[in-house]
Enzyme design. Structure first.
Site, PDB file in Angstrom:
ATOM      1  N   SER A 146       2.466   4.517   1.229  1.00  0.00           N
ATOM      2  CA  SER A 146       1.779   3.685   0.730  1.00  0.00           C
ATOM      3  C   SER A 146       1.096   2.855   1.511  1.00  0.00           C
ATOM      4  CB  SER A 146       2.637   2.736  -0.488  1.00  0.00           C
ATOM      5  OG  SER A 146       1.780   1.763  -0.885  1.00  0.00           O
ATOM      6  N   TYR A 159       9.405  -2.896  -2.439  1.00  0.00           N
ATOM      7  CA  TYR A 159       8.488  -1.439  -2.274  1.00  0.00           C
ATOM      8  C   TYR A 159       7.885  -1.430  -0.998  1.00  0.00           C
ATOM      9  CZ  TYR A 159       4.807   1.575  -3.607  1.00  0.00           C
ATOM     10  OH  TYR A 159       3.811   2.537  -3.652  1.00  0.00           O
TER      11      TYR A 159
HETATM   12  N1  LIG Z   1      -0.212   5.368  -7.988  1.00  0.00           N
HETATM   13  C1  LIG Z   1      -0.563   4.826  -6.994  1.00  0.00           C
HETATM   14  O1  LIG Z   1      -1.474   3.958  -6.975  1.00  0.00           O
HETATM   15  C2  LIG Z   1       0.327   4.996  -5.813  1.00  0.00           C
HETATM   16  C3  LIG Z   1       1.403   5.659  -5.430  1.00  0.00           C
HETATM   17  N2  LIG Z   1       2.067   5.731  -4.462  1.00  0.00           N
HETATM   18  C4  LIG Z   1       3.171   6.491  -4.287  1.00  0.00           C
HETATM   19  O2  LIG Z   1       3.109   7.945  -4.968  1.00  0.00           O
HETATM   20  C5  LIG Z   1       4.310   8.425  -5.462  1.00  0.00           C
HETATM   21  C6  LIG Z   1       4.045   8.962  -6.728  1.00  0.00           C
HETATM   22  O3  LIG Z   1       3.451   7.828  -7.495  1.00  0.00           O
HETATM   23  P1  LIG Z   1       2.922   7.775  -8.999  1.00  0.00           P
HETATM   24  O4  LIG Z   1       2.626   9.388  -9.148  1.00  0.00           O
HETATM   25  O5  LIG Z   1       1.685   6.998  -8.954  1.00  0.00           O
HETATM   26  O6  LIG Z   1       4.112   7.448 -10.008  1.00  0.00           O
HETATM   27  P2  LIG Z   1       4.402   7.890 -11.219  1.00  0.00           P
HETATM   28  O7  LIG Z   1       5.553   6.687 -11.827  1.00  0.00           O
HETATM   29  O8  LIG Z   1       3.410   8.129 -11.973  1.00  0.00           O
HETATM   30  O9  LIG Z   1       5.417   9.103 -10.761  1.00  0.00           O
HETATM   31  C7  LIG Z   1       6.487   9.001  -9.975  1.00  0.00           C
HETATM   32  C8  LIG Z   1       7.524  10.032 -10.622  1.00  0.00           C
HETATM   33  O10 LIG Z   1       8.532   9.923  -9.683  1.00  0.00           O
HETATM   34  C9  LIG Z   1       9.729  10.358 -10.737  1.00  0.00           C
HETATM   35  N3  LIG Z   1      10.701   9.443 -10.287  1.00  0.00           N
HETATM   36  C10 LIG Z   1      10.930   8.017 -10.215  1.00  0.00           C
HETATM   37  N4  LIG Z   1      12.036   7.640 -10.027  1.00  0.00           N
HETATM   38  C11 LIG Z   1      13.023   9.015 -10.012  1.00  0.00           C
HETATM   39  C12 LIG Z   1      14.185   9.335  -9.765  1.00  0.00           C
HETATM   40  N5  LIG Z   1      15.251   8.327  -9.506  1.00  0.00           N
HETATM   41  N6  LIG Z   1      14.712  10.493  -9.777  1.00  0.00           N
HETATM   42  C13 LIG Z   1      13.853  11.431  -9.961  1.00  0.00           C
HETATM   43  N7  LIG Z   1      12.505  11.272 -10.185  1.00  0.00           N
HETATM   44  C14 LIG Z   1      11.966  10.112  -9.964  1.00  0.00           C
HETATM   45  C15 LIG Z   1       9.010   9.850 -11.990  1.00  0.00           C
HETATM   46  O11 LIG Z   1       9.840  10.302 -12.920  1.00  0.00           O
HETATM   47  C16 LIG Z   1       7.672  10.395 -11.902  1.00  0.00           C
HETATM   48  O12 LIG Z   1       7.529  11.848 -12.125  1.00  0.00           O
HETATM   49  C17 LIG Z   1       5.313   7.302  -5.164  1.00  0.00           C
HETATM   50  O13 LIG Z   1       6.162   7.388  -4.272  1.00  0.00           O
HETATM   51  C18 LIG Z   1       4.405   5.994  -5.150  1.00  0.00           C
HETATM   52  O14 LIG Z   1       5.149   5.053  -4.517  1.00  0.00           O
HETATM   53  C19 LIG Z   1       1.593   5.051  -3.335  1.00  0.00           C
HETATM   54  C20 LIG Z   1       0.626   4.323  -3.283  1.00  0.00           C
HETATM   55  C21 LIG Z   1      -0.279   4.319  -4.434  1.00  0.00           C
HETATM   56  C1  LIG Z   2      -0.820   0.697  -3.566  1.00  0.00           C
HETATM   57  C2  LIG Z   2       0.559   0.453  -3.907  1.00  0.00           C
HETATM   58  O1  LIG Z   2       1.578   1.565  -3.532  1.00  0.00           O
HETATM   59  C3  LIG Z   2       0.381   0.158  -5.385  1.00  0.00           C
HETATM   60  O2  LIG Z   2       1.012  -1.088  -5.602  1.00  0.00           O
HETATM   61  C4  LIG Z   2       1.700  -0.982  -6.929  1.00  0.00           C
HETATM   62  O3  LIG Z   2       1.864  -1.851  -7.648  1.00  0.00           O
HETATM   63  C5  LIG Z   2       2.063   0.106  -7.330  1.00  0.00           C
HETATM   64  O4  LIG Z   2       3.533   0.149  -7.323  1.00  0.00           O
HETATM   65  C6  LIG Z   2       1.328   1.215  -6.349  1.00  0.00           C
HETATM   66  O5  LIG Z   2       2.517   1.980  -5.645  1.00  0.00           O
END
Ligand SMILES: NC(=O)C1=CN([C@@H]2O[C@H](COP(=O)(O)OP(=O)(O)OC[C@H]3O[C@@H](n4cnc5c(N)ncnc54)[C@H](O)[C@@H]3O)[C@@H](O)[C@H]2O)C=CC1
Ligand SMILES: C[C@H](O)[C@@H]1OC(=O)[C@H](O)[C@@H]1O
Length: 256
Positions: A146, A159
């Site tokens: 991130s 985080y």
């Molecule tokens: N959406 C955003 O704006 C941003 C997201 N990210 C990163 O991108 C990645 C994906 O984020 P998103 O798709 O937005 O999140 P999301 O919450 O929509 O999806 C996260 C996925 O990870 C899975 N997950 C979480 N904890 C778990 C566990 N203990 N065991 C198995 N699966 C688990 C969830 O079930 C879900 O499928 C994360 O690492 C997040 O930190 C980074 C920067 C920005």
């Molecule tokens: C950009 C960051 O990763 C973003 O900030 C948040 O609040 C969410 O957790 C996303 O990961």
């Protein structure tokens, strides 16, 4: 001929957190690039929906239901994928979570849960994957970090620390595993609309503050991450390792 291949035909990719959001998009995008894809999530119904999308593309899909906060679950993921697919070429450590507490309010349980999910599970999966990749002549590991690991965000110290550590783990593993033909890189997204961020991005004031800090004046769209991921997974990045690619609309370079 100078243009290397972006094609992932017959490669086996493993994507964690692939039931929704960024992970779902990356899993389907890697399949669109030709890969067979193993997907990990906690919810079997989410996994089956994504697997169906991958199979519609004519690619094989392998599902593994696992909770990355549970040691036994993490340990069996790579073995399950290799048993089903016969190989492992690409690992995308995507799963992650956030608990947006102020530093004075962070509990030890919150620290443990965030670090286990965002960092420790990524290391353990990388370690297991590298053991397979070393024997098969190489591989690609892509960690989804991130911008919060590169610049200070107000969305949680734990985080941000987990993502900064993930970025530096990327550099050190790339150093150790280059000799085995394993490239390790990271992608650092700014805001993308997913279940993780939907509540925040639906707040007009908060969204306005985000756009004020974003030179491209928009949040990311999921294809904006699929391209860089396919690049880092393919021969097109054969001399790229230990790098963190911030996919952020220019946010991280916006001084004033
Ligand atoms: N959406 C955003 O704006 C941003 C997201 N990210 C990163 O991108 C990645 C994906 O984020 P998103 O798709 O937005 O999140 P999301 O919450 O929509 O999806 C996260 C996925 O990870 C899975 N997950 C979480 N904890 C778990 C566990 N203990 N065991 C198995 N699966 C688990 C969830 O079930 C879900 O499928 C994360 O690492 C997040 O930190 C980074 C920067 C920005
Ligand atoms: C950009 C960051 O990763 C973003 O900030 C948040 O609040 C969410 O957790 C996303 O990961």
């Amino acid at each position: 001929m100078y243009l290397p291949s972006f094609d992932l035909t017959d490669k086996t990719a493993l994507v964690t957190g692939a039931g929704r959001g960024i992970g779902r998009a990356l899993a389907i995008g890697l399949a669109e690039a030709g890969a067979n894809v193993a997907i990990v999530a906690r919810t079997p119904s989410d996994l089956e929906e994504v697997a169906a999308e991958i199979r519609k593309l004519g690619r094989r899909a392998y599902t593994v239901t696992a909770d990355l906060t549970k040691k036994d679950d993490v340990e069996r993921i790579v073995r399950s994928v290799v048993d089903q697919a016969g190989s492992l070429d690409i690992l995308v450590n995507n799963a992650g979570m956030n608990i947006r507490s102020k530093a004075l309010d962070v509990t030890e349980d919150e620290w443990e849960t965030i670090m286990q999910t965002n960092l420790k599970s990524a290391f353990l999966l990388s370690q297991a994957a590298a053991k397979e990749m070393k024997e098969s002549g190489g591989g690609r590991i892509i960690n989804i970090a991130s911008v919060g690991g590169a610049v200070a965000l107000r969305t949680g110290v734990v985080y941000g620390a987990s993502k900064a550590a993930l970025m530096h783990m990327t550099r050190i593993l790339s150093l150790e595993w280059a000799q085995y033909g394993i490239r390790v890189n990271a992608i650092g997204p700014w805001y993308f609309k997913t279940p993780l961020t939907e509540k925040l991005l639906n707040d007009p004031q908060y969204l306005g503050e985000i756009l004020d800090r974003t030179p491209m004046k928009r949040v990311g769209e999921l294809p904006d991450l699929v391209g860089p991921t396919v690049f880092l997974a393919s021969d097109a990045s054969n001399y790229v390792t230990g790098q963190v690619l911030l996919v952020d609309g220019g946010m991280s370079v916006y001084g004033f």
